[in-house]
Design a protein around this motif. Structure first.
Motif, short mmCIF file in Angstrom:
data_model
loop_
_atom_site.label_atom_id
_atom_site.label_comp_id
_atom_site.label_asym_id
_atom_site.label_seq_id
_atom_site.Cartn_x
_atom_site.Cartn_y
_atom_site.Cartn_z
N SER A 408 53.62 60.52 36.49
CA SER A 408 54.85 60.13 37.18
C SER A 408 54.62 58.86 38.00
O SER A 408 55.41 58.54 38.88
N LEU A 409 53.56 58.13 37.70
CA LEU A 409 53.25 56.90 38.41
C LEU A 409 54.06 55.73 37.85
O LEU A 409 53.96 55.41 36.67
N ALA A 410 54.86 55.10 38.72
CA ALA A 410 55.54 53.86 38.31
C ALA A 410 54.55 52.71 38.31
O ALA A 410 54.61 51.84 37.44
N GLY A 411 53.65 52.70 39.28
CA GLY A 411 52.63 51.67 39.33
C GLY A 411 52.24 51.34 40.75
O GLY A 411 52.74 51.90 41.72
N ILE A 412 51.31 50.40 40.86
CA ILE A 412 50.93 49.80 42.14
C ILE A 412 51.46 48.37 42.10
O ILE A 412 51.25 47.65 41.11
N PHE A 413 52.14 47.96 43.16
CA PHE A 413 52.82 46.68 43.20
C PHE A 413 52.37 45.89 44.43
O PHE A 413 51.91 46.46 45.41
N VAL A 414 52.55 44.57 44.35
CA VAL A 414 52.27 43.71 45.50
C VAL A 414 53.40 42.70 45.67
O VAL A 414 53.93 42.16 44.70
N SER A 415 53.77 42.51 46.92
CA SER A 415 54.66 41.41 47.30
C SER A 415 53.78 40.37 47.98
O SER A 415 53.30 40.60 49.10
N LYS A 416 53.54 39.28 47.30
CA LYS A 416 52.60 38.29 47.82
C LYS A 416 53.18 37.46 48.97
O LYS A 416 52.46 36.66 49.58
N THR A 417 54.44 37.70 49.29
CA THR A 417 55.02 37.06 50.47
C THR A 417 54.97 37.98 51.68
O THR A 417 55.25 37.55 52.80
N GLY A 418 54.65 39.25 51.44
CA GLY A 418 54.68 40.23 52.51
C GLY A 418 56.07 40.76 52.77
O GLY A 418 56.26 41.58 53.67
N SER A 419 57.05 40.33 52.00
CA SER A 419 58.43 40.77 52.20
C SER A 419 58.71 42.01 51.36
O SER A 419 58.37 42.04 50.16
#
Length: 895
Positions: A408-419
Motif C-alpha cells: 500500500s506504499l505510494a512512495g517516498i517523495f521530496v519537495s526540493k523547495t521545501g514547500s
C-alpha cells in the motif's frame, strides 16, 4: 473497518514437500507461515525456487500477489484489542484518568512484585530451531514494540514502549532504566527532546489508527538525564485524555504541536501550565465535546457525535486522525499536517497554515500531485521530514486504494523547495526499495504492505540528502533517493549468506521488522542512528557500512542485557521444570513468538541466563502442564495451537518428521485473533479451546494432530469465544458476535448441570466483552466473569452497564455484580486462588479481595500500571502476571 474474524485453515502438501498453513477465507499466506514453507524447502534444496513456491501458494488457495496476511493480522489485532475496551460504543474523555484517581485511594495488600522476564530474550537462540520457529532469522536480542525514540549528543537515549512507558539509557543503549512507571498511561505515542533539553512523552499509541482508549495526555520531564516522570508532569489538563497521539513536534522553540486522532492541538513549549489549544480538525461535526479542567468547553460536540446519529461515535473515531505535523525550520508559523484515514476519505490529504495562532480558520487543504496520485482522498497515512535548514521536505506516503494489494506504499517523495505544495518528485517506490536489498518476496509480500501501520522518516541533521525511511524494513539513501540500501532487512532467510547452522551462517544481524520510530544522537563521540520497531531498539553509526546486498554490517541490538523489558505478552504459563530445578515460565507475545525461561526459582532468580523462542510470529494464548512445564500448548493466532513436550527444544529440525512440536489446529471457522486456550484445573491432561466451536482434547500431551481435538459445542454462527475455563469437566465459555462496536452482542455458554447450553443473561449483566472466567475448584456451580471496557459513565453505547466482576453460584442461571469498590477500569483476567480469594487483572493494576471480604485492595506493590492480560497460579506458590508491555511479573500468592 470490519475485523477479519473468519479464517479457515487447511494443511496442503505441494510436490516439493512444503506444508503450508493457510487462511482460507481470503487465501492469504502469513509471513511466518511463508517462512515455514520456504525454510522446509530451503533445508531440502538450499536454493529458493520461486516457481515452486508460487505453485504451492496457488494450491493453497492464495493469490501470490496477495500474500499479505501479516498486514491483515496487524489490522485485526489492533481492532480487536480496541474493541474489547470500547464495545458497544466508544470511550469518552477522562476514563483512564478517573480510574487512576480511584486506584490512588485504595490500600495495598502485602507482598512485592518481581520482574521475571528482565533477562535477555534471544530470538535466534540455537536451542529453539523447531519446525515452527523463526530462530536464526537474524533478529538477535529483542523486546517489545518501541513507538518513540529520542537521543542527545551525550550518550543519552530514551525509548517509549507501545504499552510500557519510557526507558532511559545513559550509554547510548543498554543498561536501561524505566522512568515513567507511575503515570496513569504507559501507552507510548511519541517521545521527543525539546530545545531546552526537556523530554516530552505523548501517551496514547496511534498505531491502531482507530478508536481512542489509552491516552492520558502529554508529559514534560525537565531533567530527563536524572529524573523520572510523575503525574504532576502532565502538560495542560484532561483535554487530551482518551486520545491517541501519533506525533509531537516543536516550532521555533516556543510551541509544541500534538497530532492526535481528534485533530491538531498546540501548547507553549516552555511550560506545563494552561490547557492545550485546539488548532484544527477537518471534520468538526464528528468531534466529541472536550472541556478543560475548569469545565470550559474547548471543543463543542459536533452534530454527528453521540446520540445525534446512530453510528456517530463509532464512525467518529476515523474522521479527524492527524498522522504527522511538520514545522517549517525557516518559518515557525508555517505548519504542515498530514491528515487522513488509512482506508481513504474525502478529507484525506496535506494541510497547511501560515499562522497557526489564527485557529481553524488559518488551515487549508492543499492540492498536490504525488506521482500518479492527484486525488487527495488517495493520500493515506503519511510521515514528513524537513531537512535541518528547511530546504528539503520529504514525505513517506501510504495509498488507501492499494491497502488490499501486496503493497500500500505510494512512495517516498521530496519537495526540493521545501514547500508542501511541491513540486513533489518520487524518489522511491515498492519495486525500487525491494531491489535495494530487501528480504521481502515481490511476488507475494511487497515492501510497504504495512505502510498504514509502520512508518518513520528522518533526515540526517548534517546532510540534507541523507535520509532513513522505516517501513517493514529500514532503508537508507545518502544521495536524496538516487540509490537506496535496505540496511535492516526483514530477516536473513532469503539471502545466500543464511544457514540454519550458526557456524555456516555468514549474514550480519538483520534486526526486527515493522519500524515505528527513529532518532539520531551520539554515542561515545560517534554519531549514531537508533531504530525502534516491534523488536525493540537497534543502533548503527550514522555513516555505517553495508555489504554487497545493501544490508548493514554494523547493526546492533540494544536489548542484549534484558533491561529494556517492553515485552507485550498475551498470556503466561507456568509448570515445574524437569528434576524440580524451579519452574518453566512461557508465554505468547505480540510479534515475538513464544518465550521460554527455565529454572526460575520461587524467589524469582533465574537459572536460565536468557530466554529463547520456541515458536515464531505472533504468540497467542498458552497453557502448560503444572507437573511438567515443557509440556506446552502455544497458539500462533486464530487458534493455530501447537503442542510440545520439550518446550520445542530442537537445534535444527530439517523436516516435519524431526519436529518436536505438532499442530492441533481444529480449523475453526470464526476464532478471535487471540483465541482462548486452557486446561482443566483438576485434570491437566485435558485441554479446552474456543473459536466458534468449543473443543476439548483428552490426553492432550500425547496428541500429535487435530484428530485428537473433539468438537463439543457450537456457540453459534458469527460467534467467537473470548474466554474459557474448565474444572472437573465443567466448563464456562464466553463469546461475542458481532464483536465490533456496531451491533455488539455477547454471551456465555456452559455444560454446568451436565449438558451444554447458552445462558440467559439478565439485562443488568453488562453488554461488554466477557474477557476472563474462573471456576471455584471446590464448587463448579460457582464461577466469576471479568468484564472488559468501561462502565456506562464513560462508554457511549447500548447496554454498557456497570461493573467489572460478576459472580454466579448456580451454574450461571443468575449473576451478581461483585465489583464493590473496584475502580472503573477494563478487566481482562480473573483467578480464584486456593485460599478462596479472588485476583483481577486490569488495564492499570491487579486487585485482590480476600475470602469473605467485601472490599478490594491493589495486590502488592511494584507492578507497573500497565495492562495485565493473564494471571496464572503456579506450582511454586507464586502468582504470575502477563503484561502487555512490561513483561511477566510474579508475587507470592496471598495467604
Amino acid at each position: 473497518m470490519a475485523s477479519l474474524t473468519s479464517r479457515t485453515r487447511r494443511t496442503i502438501a505441494a510436490g516439493c514437500g512444503l506444508a503450508l498453513v493457510v487462511g482460507g477465507a481470503a487465501g492469504f499466506l502469513g509471513r511466518h507461515e511463508l517462512n515455514e514453507a520456504w525454510l522446509k524447502y530451503q533445508w531440502r534444496d538450499r536454493h529458493y525456487n520461486a516457481a515452486v513456491m508460487e505453485k504451492a501458494l496457488m494450491i493453497a488457495g492464495g493469490n501470490p500477489t496477495e500474500a499479505q496476511n501479516e498486514s491483515k493480522e496487524a489490522v485485526t489485532i489492533a481492532e480487536q484489542f480496541a474493541q474489547a475496551r470500547t464495545a458497544p460504543g466508544v470511550v469518552a474523555p477522562g476514563a483512564y484518568g478517573n480510574a487512576f484517581t480511584q486506584i490512588q485511594g485504595l490500600t495495598h495488600s502485602a507482598g512485592t512484585w518481581k520482574e521475571v522476564t528482565g533477562v535477555p530474550y534471544n530470538a535466534d537462540d540455537p536451542r529453539y530451531r523447531d519446525y515452527y520457529s523463526n530462530s536464526s532469522g537474524g533478529a538477535g536480542h529483542v523486546t517489545g514494540r518501541i513507538t518513540g525514540l529520542a537521543a542527545d549528543n551525550a550518550n543519552h537515549v530514551y525509548a517509549a514502549g507501545a504499552d510500557g512507558g519510557v526507558w532511559r539509557s545513559s550509554q547510548g543503549g543498554g543498561a536501561w532504566t524505566s522512568i515513567a512507571d507511575t503515570l496513569p498511561s504507559l501507552s507510548g505515542g511519541d517521545l521527543q527532546l525539546a530545545g531546552d533539553g526537556s523530554l516530552w512523552f505523548a501517551t496514547g499509541e496511534s498505531n491502531t489508527g482507530a478508536t481512542s482508549f489509552v491516552g492520558a495526555g502529554v508529559y514534560r520531564l525537565g531533567s530527563p538525564t536524572s529524573a523520572a516522570f510523575a503525574p504532576t508532569d502532565r502538560v495542560g489538563g484532561k483535554e487530551l485524555e482518551s486520545t491517541t497521539i501519533g506525533r509531537i513536534r516543536f516550532g521555533g522553540g516556543s510551541t509544541v504541536f500534538a497530532a492526535t486522532n481528534r485533530g491538531i492541538w498546540y501548547h507553549a513549549a516552555g511550560s506545563k501550565a494552561g490547557a492545550w489549544t485546539f488548532g484544527f480538525a477537518p471534520n468538526p461535526s464528528w468531534m466529541p465535546e472536550i472541556k478543560d479542567d475548569a469545565g470550559n468547553v474547548l471543543v463543542p460536540a459536533g452534530s454527528n457525535w453521540g446520540g445525534n446519529t446512530a453510528s456517530g461515535p463509532t464512525d467518529a473515531a476515523y474522521k479527524n486522525i492527524v498522522n504527522d505535523i511538520a514545522v517549517d525550520p525557516k518559518n515557525p508559523k508555517h505548519v504542515v499536517a498530514a491528515i487522513g484515514w488509512r482506508s481513504g476519505d474525502a478529507y484525506n490529504g496535506f494541510y497547511e497554515t501560515n499562522d497557526f495562532t489564527t485557529g481553524p480558520s488559518g488551515w487549508h487543504k492543499l492540492s498536490v500531485t504525488l506521482g500518479s496520485i492527484t486525488n487527495t482522498s488517495d493520500v493515506g497515512y503519511t510521515t514528513f521530514a524537513f531537512s535541518k535548514t528547511g530546504d528539503r521536505l520529504y514525505a513517506l506516503v501510504q495509498q488507501p486504494s492499494k491497502i488490499s494489494g501486496s503493497s500500500s506504499l505510494a512512495g517516498i517523495f521530496v519537495s526540493k523547495t521545501g514547500s508542501p505544495k511541491g513540486p513533489w518528485n518520487k524518489i522511491a517506490d515498492a519495486a525500487q526499495l525491494h531491489n535495494s536489498g530487501s528480504a521481502l518476496d515481490r511476488k507475494g509480500y511487497g515492501v510497504g504492505v504495512q505502510a498504514w501501520y509502520n512508518q518513520f522518516l528522518t533526515v540526517d541533521p548534517a546532510n540534507r540528502d541523507h535520509v532513513w525511511a522505516g517501513l517493514e524494513e529500514v532503508f537508507e539513501t545518502k544521495d536524496a533517493g538516487s540509490h537506496w540500501s535496505a540496511v535492516s532487512p526483514y530477516w536473513n532467510f532469503y539471502f545466500p549468506c543464511w544457514n540454519i547452522a550458526d557456524s555456516k551462517n555468514t549474514c550480519p544481524l538483520a534486526g526486527h521488522p515493522d519500524q515505528h520510530s527513529v532518532a539520531v544522537g551520539t554515542r561515545n563521540g560517534t554519531p549514531v542512528v537508533f531504530f525502534g520497531n516491534d523488536g525493540g531498539v537497534y543502533r548503527r553509526p550514522v555513516n555505517g557500512q553495508v555489504n554487497a546486498n545493501g544490508n548493514a554490517t554494523d547493526l546492533e541490538s540494544t536489548s542484549t542485557d534484558g533491561t529494556l523489558d517492553a515485552l507485550q505478552y498475551y498470556s503466561v504459563s507456568v509448570g515445574t521444570e524437569t528434576a524440580g530445578s524451579g519452574v518453566v515460565v512461557s508465554g505468547g507475545l505480540q510479534d515475538n513468538g513464544t518465550s521460554n525461561l527455565r529454572k526460575v526459582a520461587p524467589n524469582g532468580t533465574n537459572g536460565d541466563t536468557e530466554m529463547g523462542s520456541g515458536f515464531g510470529g505472533d504468540g497467542g494464548d498458552s497453557a502448560a502442564d503444572p507437573r511438567q512445564g515443557c509440556n506446552q500448548l502455544q497458539e500462533y493466532v486464530y487458534l493455530a495451537v501447537k503442542v510440545t513436550n520439550n518446550c520445542a527444544t530442537n537445534p535444527g529440525a530439517l523436516s516435519e518428521a524431526t519436529a518436536t512440536s505438532w499442530s492441533l489446529d481444529p480449523g475453526d471457522p470464526n476464532p478471535r485473533f487471540i483465541a482462548p486456550v486452557g486446561l482443566d484445573g483438576a485434570d491437566p491432561d485435558t485441554a479446552i479451546f474456543g473459536g466458534q466451536f468449543v473443543y476439548t482434547v483428552p490426553k492432550v500431551w500425547a496428541a500429535r494432530d487435530a484428530s485428537a481435538v473433539k468438537k463439543v459445542f457450537d456457540l453459534g454462527a458469527g460467534h467467537s469465544a473470548t474466554a474459557v475455563s474448565m474444572q472437573d469437566g465443567t466448563a464456562y465459555v464466553s463469546w461475542c458476535g458481532p464483536c465490533n462496536n456496531t451491533g455488539f452482542t455477547r454471551g456465555i455458554a456452559t455444560n454446568a448441570g451436565g449438558t451444554w447450553h447458552q445462558l440467559t443473561l439478565a439485562s443488568t449483566f453488562p453488554n461488554r466483552f466477557v474477557q476472563g472466567l474462573t471456576i471455584d475448584p471446590a464448587n463448579t456451580q460457582h464461577a466469576y466473569a471479568a468484564i472488559n471496557g468501561f462502565s456506562r459513565r464513560f462508554t457511549e453505547g447500548p447496554g454498557a452497564g456497570v461493573g467489572h466482576l460478576y459472580e454466579t453460584t448456580d451454574g450461571g442461571a443468575t449473576w451478581t455484580d461483585t465489583s464493590g469498590n473496584l475502580p472503573d477500569v477494563p478487566a481482562s483476567t480473573v483467578k480464584q486462588l486456593a485460599n478462596g480469594g479472588v485476583v483481577l487483572g486490569t488495564d492499570l493494576a491487579t486487585f485482590y479481595r480476600a475470602k469473605g471480604a467485601t472490599t478490594w485492595q491493589v495486590l502488592g506493590t511494584g507492578l507497573p500500571l500497565t495492562v495485565v492480560m493473564d494471571l496464572e497460579s503456579a506450582p511454586d506458590g507464586n502468582l504470575y502476571a502477563a503484561t502487555h508491555g512490561r513483561g511477566i511479573w510474579s508475587i507470592p500468592a496471598p495467604q
